[in-house]
Write a protein that holds these residues in place. Sequence first.
Motif, PDB file in Angstrom:
ATOM      1  N   LEU A  46       0.799  -1.239   0.114  1.00 37.28           N
ATOM      2  CA  LEU A  46       0.114   0.183  -0.060  1.00 37.28           C
ATOM      3  C   LEU A  46       0.811   1.226   0.027  1.00 37.28           C
ATOM      4  O   LEU A  46       1.870   1.314   0.396  1.00 37.28           O
ATOM      5  CB  LEU A  46      -0.893  -0.045   1.312  1.00 37.28           C
ATOM      6  N   GLY A  47       0.436   2.451  -0.545  1.00 41.45           N
ATOM      7  CA  GLY A  47       0.965   3.647  -0.572  1.00 41.45           C
ATOM      8  C   GLY A  47       1.527   3.942   0.784  1.00 41.45           C
ATOM      9  O   GLY A  47       0.672   3.957   1.648  1.00 41.45           O
ATOM     10  N   GLY A  48       2.602   4.586   1.028  1.00 44.63           N
ATOM     11  CA  GLY A  48       2.993   5.002   2.427  1.00 44.63           C
ATOM     12  C   GLY A  48       3.390   4.032   3.250  1.00 44.63           C
ATOM     13  O   GLY A  48       3.724   4.264   4.519  1.00 44.63           O
ATOM     14  N   VAL A  49       3.562   2.707   2.838  1.00 45.12           N
ATOM     15  CA  VAL A  49       3.925   1.613   3.923  1.00 45.12           C
ATOM     16  C   VAL A  49       5.320   1.496   4.086  1.00 45.12           C
ATOM     17  O   VAL A  49       5.764   0.651   4.790  1.00 45.12           O
ATOM     18  CB  VAL A  49       3.378   0.266   3.481  1.00 45.12           C
ATOM     19  N   LEU A 189       8.095  -9.644  -2.283  1.00 41.44           N
ATOM     20  CA  LEU A 189       7.631  -9.401  -0.699  1.00 41.44           C
ATOM     21  C   LEU A 189       6.585  -8.369  -0.312  1.00 41.44           C
ATOM     22  O   LEU A 189       6.710  -7.089  -1.226  1.00 41.44           O
ATOM     23  CB  LEU A 189       9.005  -8.911   0.290  1.00 41.44           C
ATOM     24  N   GLN A 190       5.350  -8.950  -0.180  1.00 42.61           N
ATOM     25  CA  GLN A 190       4.154  -8.051   0.360  1.00 42.61           C
ATOM     26  C   GLN A 190       4.438  -7.393   1.684  1.00 42.61           C
ATOM     27  O   GLN A 190       4.188  -7.877   2.604  1.00 42.61           O
ATOM     28  CB  GLN A 190       2.925  -8.912   0.150  1.00 42.61           C
ATOM     29  N   LEU A 191       4.786  -6.149   1.718  1.00 39.81           N
ATOM     30  CA  LEU A 191       5.275  -5.341   2.716  1.00 39.81           C
ATOM     31  C   LEU A 191       3.814  -4.747   3.517  1.00 39.81           C
ATOM     32  O   LEU A 191       3.038  -4.191   2.933  1.00 39.81           O
ATOM     33  CB  LEU A 191       6.008  -4.147   2.421  1.00 39.81           C
ATOM     34  N   GLN A 192       4.071  -5.173   4.731  1.00 36.63           N
ATOM     35  CA  GLN A 192       2.953  -4.774   5.575  1.00 36.63           C
ATOM     36  C   GLN A 192       3.322  -3.910   6.450  1.00 36.63           C
ATOM     37  O   GLN A 192       4.184  -3.054   6.547  1.00 36.63           O
ATOM     38  CB  GLN A 192       2.275  -6.071   6.449  1.00 36.63           C
ATOM     39  N   GLY A 193       2.269  -3.122   7.408  1.00 36.70           N
ATOM     40  CA  GLY A 193       2.767  -2.084   8.498  1.00 36.70           C
ATOM     41  C   GLY A 193       3.632  -2.471   9.318  1.00 36.70           C
ATOM     42  O   GLY A 193       3.995  -3.621   9.353  1.00 36.70           O
ATOM     43  N   TYR A 221      -5.676   1.542  13.938  1.00 39.90           N
ATOM     44  CA  TYR A 221      -6.447   2.196  13.160  1.00 39.90           C
ATOM     45  C   TYR A 221      -5.802   2.215  11.615  1.00 39.90           C
ATOM     46  O   TYR A 221      -6.647   2.105  10.663  1.00 39.90           O
ATOM     47  CB  TYR A 221      -6.997   3.378  13.642  1.00 39.90           C
ATOM     48  N   PHE A 222      -4.647   2.811  11.559  1.00 37.90           N
ATOM     49  CA  PHE A 222      -3.932   2.976  10.365  1.00 37.90           C
ATOM     50  C   PHE A 222      -2.717   1.765   9.878  1.00 37.90           C
ATOM     51  O   PHE A 222      -2.094   1.824   9.036  1.00 37.90           O
ATOM     52  CB  PHE A 222      -2.999   4.045  10.328  1.00 37.90           C
ATOM     53  N   GLY A 223      -3.439   0.625  10.698  1.00 37.15           N
ATOM     54  CA  GLY A 223      -2.348  -0.593  10.109  1.00 37.15           C
ATOM     55  C   GLY A 223      -1.209  -0.522  10.306  1.00 37.15           C
ATOM     56  O   GLY A 223      -0.490  -1.282   9.428  1.00 37.15           O
ATOM     57  N   LEU A 227       3.698   6.243   6.782  1.00 44.75           N
ATOM     58  CA  LEU A 227       3.015   7.831   6.266  1.00 44.75           C
ATOM     59  C   LEU A 227       1.875   8.245   7.041  1.00 44.75           C
ATOM     60  O   LEU A 227       1.816   9.284   7.453  1.00 44.75           O
ATOM     61  CB  LEU A 227       2.963   7.725   4.739  1.00 44.75           C
ATOM     62  N   ALA A 228       0.839   7.167   6.845  1.00 45.79           N
ATOM     63  CA  ALA A 228      -0.427   7.442   7.581  1.00 45.79           C
ATOM     64  C   ALA A 228      -0.172   7.836   9.142  1.00 45.79           C
ATOM     65  O   ALA A 228      -0.893   8.846   9.466  1.00 45.79           O
ATOM     66  CB  ALA A 228      -1.438   6.500   7.560  1.00 45.79           C
TER      67      ALA A 228
END
Length: 523
Positions: A46-49, A189-193, A221-223, A227-228
């Motif tokens: 996701l963007g910003g992760v 790699l699927q990058l998570q929070g 809340y923001f996972g 960035l979030a």
Amino acid sequence: VPVYNKMQDWGEAIDVARFYDRQTELQTLEAWTIKNRCRFIGIFGLGGVGKTTLSIKLAQTVQDRFECLIWRSLREAPLLKELLEDIVPKLTNIEIGEVAIATLMEQLRQKRCLLLLDNVESILQRGDLAESKAMCDRSGQYQAGYEDYGQLFEFICDEPHQSCLILTGREKPRGIALREGTELPVRSLQLQGLSATDAQQILIDKGLVATRTQYQALVNYFGGNPLALKIAATTVQTLAGGDIQAFLAQGSTVFSNLWDLLEEQFQRLSTLQQQVMYWFAINREGITPANLQGKILPKLPLQRLLEILEALQERSLIEITETGLSQQPVIMEYVTEHFIQSIEREIIEGKLNLFRTHTLLETQTPKCLRGAQIQLILYPLTERLLAHFGSKSQLEQHLCNLLDGLQGSTPTQTGYEGENLLNLFCYLKTDLKGFDFSSLAIHQAYPLNTVLPDTDYTNAQINQTILAETFGGIVSIAFSPNGQYLASISDDYRVKLWEVETEQCLYTYEGHTSNTYTYSHSK
């Protein structure tokens, strides 16, 4: 292991001096790069992760193992010819006239090179365009004029060489998934929070003072999206006086910067992908693909739905939970707001699309969840419509016009329109005497505390609808021997079969012209 005298060109790579852990991901990527000598590594999310930050940190960690290192952003969508003319001379140390993919591949074979290309989504099609051309919902279709990037990536994945390309983006280019594997030289790699501890450190570094519980609420809340969290920390301080709970209570009114990021991601989806995202926001809890398939109109083959879900998961827009597939809270809130805005616009303009294919309210859910749908979807939609039309009577008249427009249509053609109009009328407490809902499909209505006599439901397909009362006075009732079903007889001679647990009317039997009675007997 050789350590090279390096040629490095970092382009416009950002400073990553402040790096928040990611040690597990970093170690995995380092092993893929050095130990496994992967030719292609993708970092998607996701963007910003934090994809860009992680890729640069990785490059800094392994830079001594490569003769050449070049980092470039694809954000401005350079043509492949332009990119090759930029980087190939740096690898050869000579000016080259016409540069081809073969020229770059020769350098990748001769030298140990590390290439990093950031923001690959910039050269990929938006979902609606990809869908119209490919008639599928797989992500990663290239924009017109950028198909040669696909050829380059395929050559790097398939041909033997001693170099490595690291690619970052919000979605995976077409063809990569077919080539990757845990024991293959192509991996992603699927990058998570971030973890709770590291995410909390971002908030602390931004000067946000709170309790552990408050920190955790914001992180959840923001996972864990870095960035979030940075945007949220600034907003909490400037608009909410440092009060995290007050910030979360304000919802969409404070998320402009973050929602711009989500809007960009959402607009890249195909129409079908967006429609499935709306169903996740309506359902508001984990759901299985099979259950989701049963809700979608028009009906969608399961294989097609699975392709859509795979594409959404690759974009980190949905995630697997203990109860099924779901959305992170901030994504769900964004999609809910987008859904309400779209439905509001459709009702005002009288051009019903989502209003036909999606329900505003589900009856086959726990009461607490149904209450959330009323509070978070039906209520704000109604309030906005009232504000637009100026009065309840004008809104009711507009909705009546929409209802009249449904007459003569089949239940298949009207989809969820009938029940959505009925739910809006019920929420407005409209007097429905004399209203005509005949021949409409009423699948998910919730007309509790609403008087319905003299409302025409002739040939209406009514199911999964919770009623506070029957359409006439009750003359007699009888329970089934197991107590699961209830038959009611009303003074209009109708016999209705109810499911006791769900309070749903399963069947209505008509044709009697005189009173009907129940009889009891014992064995």
